[in-house]
Design a protein around this motif. Structure first.
Motif, PDB file in Angstrom:
ATOM      1  N   ASP A   1      10.105  -0.330   2.262  1.00  0.00           N
ATOM      2  CA  ASP A   1      11.113  -0.827   3.236  1.00  0.00           C
ATOM      3  C   ASP A   1      10.437  -1.502   4.432  1.00  0.00           C
ATOM      4  N   ARG A   2       9.243  -1.006   4.798  1.00  0.00           N
ATOM      5  CA  ARG A   2       8.551  -1.589   5.954  1.00  0.00           C
ATOM      6  C   ARG A   2       7.555  -2.686   5.539  1.00  0.00           C
ATOM      7  N   LYS A   3       7.583  -3.016   4.269  1.00  0.00           N
ATOM      8  CA  LYS A   3       6.719  -4.075   3.717  1.00  0.00           C
ATOM      9  C   LYS A   3       5.253  -3.828   4.069  1.00  0.00           C
ATOM     10  N   LEU A   4       4.820  -2.594   3.826  1.00  0.00           N
ATOM     11  CA  LEU A   4       3.429  -2.210   4.119  1.00  0.00           C
ATOM     12  C   LEU A   4       2.596  -2.276   2.842  1.00  0.00           C
ATOM     13  N   TYR A   5       1.654  -3.173   2.824  1.00  0.00           N
ATOM     14  CA  TYR A   5       0.785  -3.353   1.653  1.00  0.00           C
ATOM     15  C   TYR A   5      -0.667  -3.170   2.090  1.00  0.00           C
ATOM     16  N   PRO A   6      -1.582  -2.972   1.133  1.00  0.00           N
ATOM     17  CA  PRO A   6      -2.993  -2.884   1.522  1.00  0.00           C
ATOM     18  C   PRO A   6      -3.435  -4.199   2.178  1.00  0.00           C
ATOM     19  N   ASN A   7      -4.244  -4.094   3.239  1.00  0.00           N
ATOM     20  CA  ASN A   7      -4.811  -5.309   3.838  1.00  0.00           C
ATOM     21  C   ASN A   7      -6.308  -5.349   3.552  1.00  0.00           C
ATOM     22  N   ILE A   8      -6.975  -6.315   4.115  1.00  0.00           N
ATOM     23  CA  ILE A   8      -8.396  -6.560   3.824  1.00  0.00           C
ATOM     24  C   ILE A   8      -9.252  -5.318   4.033  1.00  0.00           C
ATOM     25  N   ASP A   9      -8.786  -4.433   4.946  1.00  0.00           N
ATOM     26  CA  ASP A   9      -9.637  -3.288   5.320  1.00  0.00           C
ATOM     27  C   ASP A   9      -9.537  -2.113   4.368  1.00  0.00           C
ATOM     28  N   PHE A  10      -8.604  -2.172   3.396  1.00  0.00           N
ATOM     29  CA  PHE A  10      -8.377  -0.969   2.581  1.00  0.00           C
ATOM     30  C   PHE A  10      -9.507  -0.717   1.590  1.00  0.00           C
TER      31      PHE A  10
ATOM     32  N   ALA B   1      -8.285   6.027  -3.202  1.00  0.00           N
ATOM     33  CA  ALA B   1      -7.717   4.767  -2.694  1.00  0.00           C
ATOM     34  C   ALA B   1      -6.728   4.176  -3.695  1.00  0.00           C
ATOM     35  N   MET B   2      -7.105   4.180  -4.967  1.00  0.00           N
ATOM     36  CA  MET B   2      -6.234   3.575  -5.979  1.00  0.00           C
ATOM     37  C   MET B   2      -4.952   4.377  -6.163  1.00  0.00           C
ATOM     38  N   GLU B   3      -5.074   5.706  -6.103  1.00  0.00           N
ATOM     39  CA  GLU B   3      -3.873   6.570  -6.254  1.00  0.00           C
ATOM     40  C   GLU B   3      -2.993   6.433  -5.021  1.00  0.00           C
ATOM     41  N   LEU B   4      -3.628   6.365  -3.847  1.00  0.00           N
ATOM     42  CA  LEU B   4      -2.875   6.222  -2.589  1.00  0.00           C
ATOM     43  C   LEU B   4      -2.111   4.901  -2.589  1.00  0.00           C
ATOM     44  N   GLU B   5      -2.771   3.839  -3.045  1.00  0.00           N
ATOM     45  CA  GLU B   5      -2.113   2.525  -3.103  1.00  0.00           C
ATOM     46  C   GLU B   5      -0.908   2.591  -4.039  1.00  0.00           C
ATOM     47  N   LYS B   6      -1.109   3.221  -5.193  1.00  0.00           N
ATOM     48  CA  LYS B   6      -0.024   3.304  -6.180  1.00  0.00           C
ATOM     49  C   LYS B   6       1.172   4.059  -5.590  1.00  0.00           C
ATOM     50  N   ILE B   7       0.884   5.190  -4.944  1.00  0.00           N
ATOM     51  CA  ILE B   7       1.969   5.999  -4.354  1.00  0.00           C
ATOM     52  C   ILE B   7       2.673   5.208  -3.259  1.00  0.00           C
ATOM     53  N   ALA B   8       1.882   4.589  -2.371  1.00  0.00           N
ATOM     54  CA  ALA B   8       2.477   3.881  -1.228  1.00  0.00           C
ATOM     55  C   ALA B   8       3.325   2.700  -1.695  1.00  0.00           C
ATOM     56  N   LEU B   9       2.844   1.981  -2.717  1.00  0.00           N
ATOM     57  CA  LEU B   9       3.582   0.787  -3.160  1.00  0.00           C
ATOM     58  C   LEU B   9       4.876   1.154  -3.887  1.00  0.00           C
ATOM     59  N   ASN B  10       5.069   2.422  -4.171  1.00  0.00           N
ATOM     60  CA  ASN B  10       6.327   2.835  -4.816  1.00  0.00           C
ATOM     61  C   ASN B  10       7.166   3.740  -3.922  1.00  0.00           C
TER      62      ASN B  10
END
Ligand code: SDX
Length: 427
Positions: free
Chosen positions: A353-362, A338-347
């Motif tokens: 571009d689509r302003k996709l961030y982790p939400n409460i369910d992540f 989860a932490m690696e996926l978040e790091k990759i996605a946030l970069n």
């Protein structure tokens, strides 16, 4: 800014009042538009529509801000308790000590279920999804508490609200115990709300159950994070159901049904199962490519309103680390993924571009799994906590003097008038 908008249609123009809130976007009041201009507004998914006026929860999606009656979610999660947040959402102010003591006693003394109600659970197959049980059980409450169904009586509205907040943990725990083949455990009046729920969910008659203060605090905080969230899909469902005069048990059952969807409250189960499918940090790159190829969505990411980090997700991530460290699962492979996926996605530009961030369910699923809940219980816990938000929004809607039954219109693109044709004349 002027206090009206002007709409020009053909050679006519219509002045539409602009209404201002205490904060957030103004609204263009279109209530008279159809009567004056014979046109509807069109907004499937309600991306630009304010369905009501409310004083309960404010979200600034760009700034990643969430306020309950003006109080920031991170302060409530850190300093308050779920029952105190329930009082705040229902009544608009934080309680004094005597007010809280009375509220807590009211909730505590409504946690039991009618003895006959337990037979309701045995009607389900043992492998029934706990959300199926929850949806049915909450709707059935009205058959047991007919003395508080008169929505026009403020006292009965209050008793129904207290009964729902109090009994949801008992029903949720029973749905869990039933799915595990374990005997039901009754609530105890000497335990706190979160302790009671954890004991009803995990204790077995064969041994004494002792509360773990860190897990109790984590459970209470998770309930706070899920308590209310403005006019989301399930809350809008509860408001629409309530606008017909339906009693709160039916309206909350409707909200539970809507919450179950994978795009909404069902995402916590989907997000955990996604991490399990990814299986290892090495597989993240390929999985993310599948998202970009639109094979599937990144569950636990994105939000209709938040175009910044969901403030609840930050608190959820912190709670996740606390719980996993306490339980010795700090190196849980799913947390690493989860932490690696978040790091990759946030970069990654696709997500940025689509302003996709982790939400409460992540992060909620990893935490709840470490606490001993199977993934099919995650949305049940979401529904348990969101009941106070639903009932607070229902109460606000019902007590609004301008209340009307919700009845949207449509853009009709189907067949225009045609006469019936006998079957031997068709084809
Ligand atoms: C909850 O409303 C609430 O307040 C809900 C909630 C609450 O407390 O009540 O916060 C709880 O439901 C949180 C959300 C949980 N759902 C998920 O995590 C499921 C995954 N998320 C997506 O399904 C989606 O992000 C939604 C449903 C949450 C929001 O959907 P929108 O508003 O339709 O998304 P969008 O139109 O803003 O999407 C913009 C773009 C689109 O791409 P393009 O077509 O423009 O190229 O982003 C894409 C979407 O396809 N996109 C995603 C994505 N979410 C949006 N792409 C990959 N993964 C995702 N998760």
């Amino acid at each position: 800014m002027t206090d009206k908008a002007t709409l020009n249609i053909g050679d006519k123009s219509y002045d539409l009042p602009i209404l201002k809130g205490s904060t957030g976007p103004d609204v263009v009041d279109v209530r008279k538009l159809y009567g004056e201009a014979d046109v509807f507004t069109y907004d499937p998914g309600f991306t630009s529509t304010a369905s009501c006026e409310s004083k309960i929860t404010y979200i600034d999606g760009d700034a990643g801000v969430l306020l309950h009656r003006g109080y920031p979610i991170d302060q409530l999660a850190e300093k308050s308790s779920f029952l105190e947040v329930c009082y705040l959402l229902l009544n608009g102010e934080l309680p004094t000590a005597p007010e809280f003591a009375e509220f807590e006693r009211n909730i505590t003394y409504h946690t039991m279920l009618h003895a006959q109600f337990d037979r309701f659970f045995s009607g389900f197959r043992s492998d029934a999804h706990p959300m199926a049980i929850m949806t049915g059980a909450v709707g059935a409450l009205s058959a047991f508490y007919a003395d508080s169904l008169n929505v026009d009586d403020p006292k009965q509205r209050e008793i129904s609200a207290h009964r729902l907040i109090a009994k949801m943990p008992t029903i949720a725990a029973r749905a869990f115990q039933y799915s595990q083949g374990r005997p039901f455990v009754s609530p105890r009046n000497d335990l706190s709300y979160a302790e009671n729920f954890l004991r009803m969910s995990f204790s077995v008659p064969a041994e004494d159950w002792k509360p773990n203060p860190v897990l109790t605090r984590a459970m209470d905080r998770i309930f706070i994070l899920h308590a209310d969230h403005e006019q989301n899909a399930s809350t809008s469902t509860v408001r629409l159901a309530g606008s017909s005069g339906a009693h709160p048990f039916a309206c909350i059952a409707a909200g539970i049904a809507c919450l179950w969807g994978p795009s909404h409250g069902g995402a916590n189960q989907e997000a955990l199962e996604m991490l399990q499918v990814i299986g290892s940090v090495d597989n993240i790159k390929d999985y993310v490519q599948g998202v970009k190829d639109r094979k599937y969505k990144l569950m636990g990411f994105g939000h209709r309103v938040y175009k910044n980090y969901d403030p609840r997700a930050k608190v959820m991530q912190k709670t996740c680390h606390e719980v996993l460290d306490l339980l010795g699962h700090g190196n849980d492979p799913l947390l690493q993924i989860a932490m690696e996926l978040e790091k990759i996605a946030l970069n990654d530009p696709y997500f940025v571009d689509r302003k996709l961030y982790p939400n409460i369910d992540f992060y909620s699923g990893i935490t709840l799994r470490a606490m001993g809940f199977p993934s099919n219980m995650f949305t049940v816990l979401f529904a348990l906590a969101r009941t106070v938000g639903w009932i607070s929004q229902w109460k606000e809607m019902f007590e609004d003097p301008q209340r009307k039954i919700g009845r949207p219109r449509q853009l009709y693109t189907g067949a225009t008038h045609r006469d019936y044709l006998a079957i031997d004349k068709r084809g």
